[in-house]
Design a protein around this motif. Structure first.
Motif, PDB file in Angstrom:
ATOM      1  N   PRO A 246       0.717  -1.210  -0.070  1.00 47.40           N
ATOM      2  CA  PRO A 246       0.062  -0.061  -0.023  1.00 47.40           C
ATOM      3  C   PRO A 246       0.758   1.402   0.018  1.00 47.40           C
ATOM      4  O   PRO A 246       0.418   2.240  -0.596  1.00 47.40           O
ATOM      5  CB  PRO A 246      -0.761  -0.085   1.205  1.00 47.40           C
ATOM      6  CG  PRO A 246      -0.930  -1.556   1.544  1.00 47.40           C
ATOM      7  CD  PRO A 246       0.578  -2.099   1.155  1.00 47.40           C
ATOM      8  N   ALA A 249       2.091   1.697  -3.396  1.00 45.54           N
ATOM      9  CA  ALA A 249       1.164   2.291  -4.175  1.00 45.54           C
ATOM     10  C   ALA A 249       1.108   3.652  -4.171  1.00 45.54           C
ATOM     11  O   ALA A 249       1.157   4.642  -5.163  1.00 45.54           O
ATOM     12  CB  ALA A 249      -0.011   1.635  -4.040  1.00 45.54           C
ATOM     13  N   ALA A 250       1.288   4.295  -2.888  1.00 44.86           N
ATOM     14  CA  ALA A 250       1.202   5.641  -2.886  1.00 44.86           C
ATOM     15  C   ALA A 250       2.479   6.284  -3.505  1.00 44.86           C
ATOM     16  O   ALA A 250       2.368   7.475  -4.057  1.00 44.86           O
ATOM     17  CB  ALA A 250       1.257   6.111  -1.240  1.00 44.86           C
ATOM     18  N   THR A 317     -10.147   4.242   3.060  1.00 47.51           N
ATOM     19  CA  THR A 317      -9.306   4.086   1.785  1.00 47.51           C
ATOM     20  C   THR A 317     -10.110   4.299   0.605  1.00 47.51           C
ATOM     21  O   THR A 317      -9.362   4.984  -0.333  1.00 47.51           O
ATOM     22  CB  THR A 317      -9.313   2.335   1.932  1.00 47.51           C
ATOM     23  OG1 THR A 317      -8.474   2.043   3.072  1.00 47.51           O
ATOM     24  CG2 THR A 317      -8.413   2.007   0.677  1.00 47.51           C
ATOM     25  N   LYS A 321      -8.809   7.072  -2.464  1.00 47.44           N
ATOM     26  CA  LYS A 321      -8.719   6.569  -3.858  1.00 47.44           C
ATOM     27  C   LYS A 321      -9.580   7.540  -4.885  1.00 47.44           C
ATOM     28  O   LYS A 321      -9.332   8.095  -5.935  1.00 47.44           O
ATOM     29  CB  LYS A 321      -9.279   5.126  -4.019  1.00 47.44           C
ATOM     30  CG  LYS A 321      -8.274   4.043  -3.359  1.00 47.44           C
ATOM     31  CD  LYS A 321      -8.876   2.503  -3.530  1.00 47.44           C
ATOM     32  CE  LYS A 321      -7.986   1.822  -2.890  1.00 47.44           C
ATOM     33  NZ  LYS A 321      -8.269   0.237  -3.114  1.00 47.44           N
ATOM     34  N   TYR A 367      -3.137  10.266  -2.262  1.00 48.30           N
ATOM     35  CA  TYR A 367      -1.890   9.859  -1.679  1.00 48.30           C
ATOM     36  C   TYR A 367      -1.168  10.289  -0.726  1.00 48.30           C
ATOM     37  O   TYR A 367      -0.233   9.751   0.034  1.00 48.30           O
ATOM     38  CB  TYR A 367      -1.057   9.312  -2.916  1.00 48.30           C
ATOM     39  CG  TYR A 367      -0.159  10.642  -3.360  1.00 48.30           C
ATOM     40  CD1 TYR A 367       0.906  11.001  -2.684  1.00 48.30           C
ATOM     41  CD2 TYR A 367      -0.516  11.589  -4.338  1.00 48.30           C
ATOM     42  CE1 TYR A 367       1.825  12.173  -2.981  1.00 48.30           C
ATOM     43  CE2 TYR A 367      -0.124  12.801  -4.634  1.00 48.30           C
ATOM     44  CZ  TYR A 367       1.208  13.003  -3.856  1.00 48.30           C
ATOM     45  OH  TYR A 367       1.993  14.196  -4.331  1.00 48.30           O
ATOM     46  N   ILE A 370      -1.639   8.961   2.791  1.00 48.86           N
ATOM     47  CA  ILE A 370      -1.636   7.645   3.048  1.00 48.86           C
ATOM     48  C   ILE A 370      -0.540   7.148   3.930  1.00 48.86           C
ATOM     49  O   ILE A 370      -0.617   6.349   4.863  1.00 48.86           O
ATOM     50  CB  ILE A 370      -1.305   6.913   1.579  1.00 48.86           C
ATOM     51  CG1 ILE A 370      -2.597   6.754   0.642  1.00 48.86           C
ATOM     52  CG2 ILE A 370      -0.826   5.140   1.754  1.00 48.86           C
ATOM     53  CD1 ILE A 370      -3.690   6.041   1.136  1.00 48.86           C
ATOM     54  N   SER A 386       9.218   8.360  -0.127  1.00 48.45           N
ATOM     55  CA  SER A 386       8.317   8.748  -1.172  1.00 48.45           C
ATOM     56  C   SER A 386       8.724   9.946  -1.567  1.00 48.45           C
ATOM     57  O   SER A 386       8.920   9.998  -3.162  1.00 48.45           O
ATOM     58  CB  SER A 386       6.988   8.966  -0.846  1.00 48.45           C
ATOM     59  OG  SER A 386       6.072   9.087  -1.761  1.00 48.45           O
ATOM     60  N   PHE A 432      -2.510   2.662  -7.935  1.00 45.40           N
ATOM     61  CA  PHE A 432      -2.819   3.533  -6.675  1.00 45.40           C
ATOM     62  C   PHE A 432      -4.264   2.820  -6.331  1.00 45.40           C
ATOM     63  O   PHE A 432      -4.280   2.452  -5.358  1.00 45.40           O
ATOM     64  CB  PHE A 432      -3.021   4.756  -6.689  1.00 45.40           C
ATOM     65  CG  PHE A 432      -3.151   5.479  -5.418  1.00 45.40           C
ATOM     66  CD1 PHE A 432      -2.240   5.659  -4.314  1.00 45.40           C
ATOM     67  CD2 PHE A 432      -4.593   6.087  -5.129  1.00 45.40           C
ATOM     68  CE1 PHE A 432      -2.733   6.353  -3.015  1.00 45.40           C
ATOM     69  CE2 PHE A 432      -5.106   6.453  -3.897  1.00 45.40           C
ATOM     70  CZ  PHE A 432      -4.138   6.635  -2.897  1.00 45.40           C
ATOM     71  N   THR A 436      -3.371   0.388  -2.990  1.00 48.08           N
ATOM     72  CA  THR A 436      -3.449   1.196  -1.594  1.00 48.08           C
ATOM     73  C   THR A 436      -4.328   0.754  -0.536  1.00 48.08           C
ATOM     74  O   THR A 436      -5.332   0.214  -0.883  1.00 48.08           O
ATOM     75  CB  THR A 436      -3.194   2.451  -1.882  1.00 48.08           C
ATOM     76  OG1 THR A 436      -2.489   3.359  -0.866  1.00 48.08           O
ATOM     77  CG2 THR A 436      -4.543   3.335  -2.006  1.00 48.08           C
ATOM     78  N   THR A 437      -4.050   1.211   0.682  1.00 44.09           N
ATOM     79  CA  THR A 437      -5.096   0.991   1.517  1.00 44.09           C
ATOM     80  C   THR A 437      -4.682   2.178   3.062  1.00 44.09           C
ATOM     81  O   THR A 437      -3.627   2.537   2.800  1.00 44.09           O
ATOM     82  CB  THR A 437      -5.242  -0.432   2.199  1.00 44.09           C
ATOM     83  OG1 THR A 437      -6.165  -0.390   3.279  1.00 44.09           O
ATOM     84  CG2 THR A 437      -3.848  -0.686   2.789  1.00 44.09           C
ATOM     85  N   SER A 438      -5.663   2.352   3.362  1.00 44.99           N
ATOM     86  CA  SER A 438      -5.343   3.367   4.667  1.00 44.99           C
ATOM     87  C   SER A 438      -5.328   2.613   6.076  1.00 44.99           C
ATOM     88  O   SER A 438      -5.322   3.321   7.073  1.00 44.99           O
ATOM     89  CB  SER A 438      -6.505   4.682   4.600  1.00 44.99           C
ATOM     90  OG  SER A 438      -6.282   5.415   3.548  1.00 44.99           O
TER      91      SER A 438
END
Length: 466
Positions: A246, A249-250, A317, A321, A367, A370, A386, A432, A436-438
């Protein structure tokens, strides 16, 4: 059998110290981005052969100057994240703005006697110290901003960068016309120095270290962030981070954002001047419109983010997105429209540019948050990693433009640049969305069991009362 009691976390009425910190950090972002982008406008006048004194720099040298900021910017991103976690964000953001201000004040005289080599050196040093901006800002946000207000207050802070760009682009043309391009750097340096003095007095690294905060507001922030008793410090779990899909992905979304955003930020004044034939003063005003739009749109998007999560309409999440898709796929479509704008239609071109940058505001609650969602204890380190990777893209993008654009007045060559940026926006956001997830990661708090950590996941934030 006992009854489980849910204690409601009551938000203090009125404005508090967290709002004062938000305003100071907003100004920090504003001045940081003003000094980051000032060269994009100044170099148009510095190389204007109609001036009595100008620099005869080729487009290749100009591209090198514009990209040199990011050479230093990338280098200290990861160390910056670790330093912010160890020493707090206040020290680093103060160093960043103060050093950038001094270098801005030195730029006019240095350029006169040291040529483009001195300018490149100054831009590299400015990039080195601005490497601290996002890691320290992420750390300060994770310390000061309650979950219930994260969308709105963090948006105010980060949107300061776009307002800084807009105001710089507007002011630069008028300053250069009235007093010469040197005035652009003198104005930036002076304002940055004033902010530094104010922040040294009023700024704080955390609520716990503030001498101005009330007990009620301190308890509200600590309870909301789940750290009653003070913030904890742990060694950064680099192995866990390296295998956290995740997060990556961010990072991919961050790379796509930087490609499109910095392509437009560094090249838009040249596009305005060479393709749309806009003079310097008007160039600055028109170039600023997209960033003003982005700044204005960031507030309803930040407010909507908080509202959607608080009402439980979407999970955290899916909210991330949704807004990230608005922020990246929206510009992708607008850039395609810009590519097919009829030659000579300046109004439509400016409208498409404004839409492509303005709607990009969605990324502030996409993102960008995240890292804080996944691991607030390591948010500065995650942002450092990042930003390091994403800003390699910031170096590459202007150079790619320099390779593609051989004739700055040829709209077909600019069309290739816009199509490329559109494709990058599309595919990075798709990644993403898919991965991804939160959800708060178990390694965020090594002292707690996974079950306890899950109870504090941001996905549950919608149940918190305010």
């Amino acid at each position: 059998m006992g009854t489980l009691t849910v204690i409601e976390n009551i938000k203090p009425k009125g404005l508090g110290v967290r709002h004062a910190q938000t305003f100071l950090l907003f100004l920090a972002m504003l001045f940081a981005f003003s000094m980051r982008v000032n060269m994009s406008m100044a170099i148009v006048d510095m190389t204007n052969s109609e001036n009595d004194k100008y620099f005869d720099w080729s487009y290749g040298v100009q591209s090198m100057i514009l990209s040199s900021f990011f050479w230093g910017y990338v280098f200290l991103q990861i160390p910056g994240g670790e330093l912010a976690k160890k020493f707090g964000g206040k020290i680093l953001i103060t160093i960043s703005i103060s050093v950038n201000s001094l270098l801005s004040l030195a730029m006019p005289i240095g350029a006169k006697y040291g040529g483009w080599q001195f300018v490149v050196g100054c831009r590299v040093l400015q990039g080195l110290t601005q490497a601290f901006v996002y890691p320290s800002m992420h750390h300060l946000v994770s310390q000061w901003i309650p979950l219930e207000e994260k969308g709105r207050l963090s948006t105010i802070i980060y949107a300061g960068g776009q307002l800084g760009i807009a105001l710089q682009l507007i002011a630069a043309g008028f300053l250069a016309t009235a007093w010469g391009w040197q005035a652009i750097f003198y104005a930036n340096g002076t304002l940055g120095a004033i902010w530094t003095v104010a922040y040294l007095y009023f700024g704080s690294a955390s609520p716990e270290s503030s001498k101005l905060i009330s007990e009620e507001e301190l308890r509200y922030i600590q309870t909301s962030l789940g750290r009653v008793g003070g913030a904890k410090k742990y060694p950064t779990p680099f192995r866990k981070i390296a295998t956290c899909l995740p997060f990556w992905a961010a990072v991919i979304a961050h790379c796509g954002q930087n490609w499109g955003f910095f392509t437009l930020m560094t090249e838009m004044p040249t596009y305005m001047a060479k393709v749309l034939d806009v003079n310097l003063t008007k160039n600055g005003v028109l170039s600023s419109l997209p960033y003003l739009a982005m700044y204005i749109l960031s507030f309803p998007m930040g407010t909507m983010t908080d509202l959607i999560i608080r009402r439980g309409w979407l999970s955290v999440t899916n909210t991330r997105k949704l807004f990230n898709s608005i922020g990246l796929w929206g510009p992708a479509l607008a850039l395609i429209g810009l590519s097919y704008t009829p030659e000579g239609n300046m109004l439509l071109a400016v409208i498409m540019l404004t839409i492509s940058v303005g709607i990009n505001a969605g990324q502030y609650t996409g993102y960008m948050l995240i890292s804080i969602d996944l691991a607030p204890n390591f948010s500065s380190s995650l942002m450092g990693i990042s930003n390091c990777i994403a800003n390699i893209i910031s170096i590459i993008a202007p150079m790619v433009c320099g390779v593609i654009i051989q004739d700055e007045t040829d709209p077909s060559e600019w069309r290739k640049v816009f199509f490329l940026a559109s494709g990058v926006y599309f595919f990075t956001n798709l990644f993403f969305i898919l991965f991804t997830t939160s959800t708060r990661q178990p390694w965020n708090d090594p002292d707690e069991e996974i079950g306890d950590v899950e109870k504090k996941t941001p996905e549950k934030a919608s149940s918190v009362h305010i």
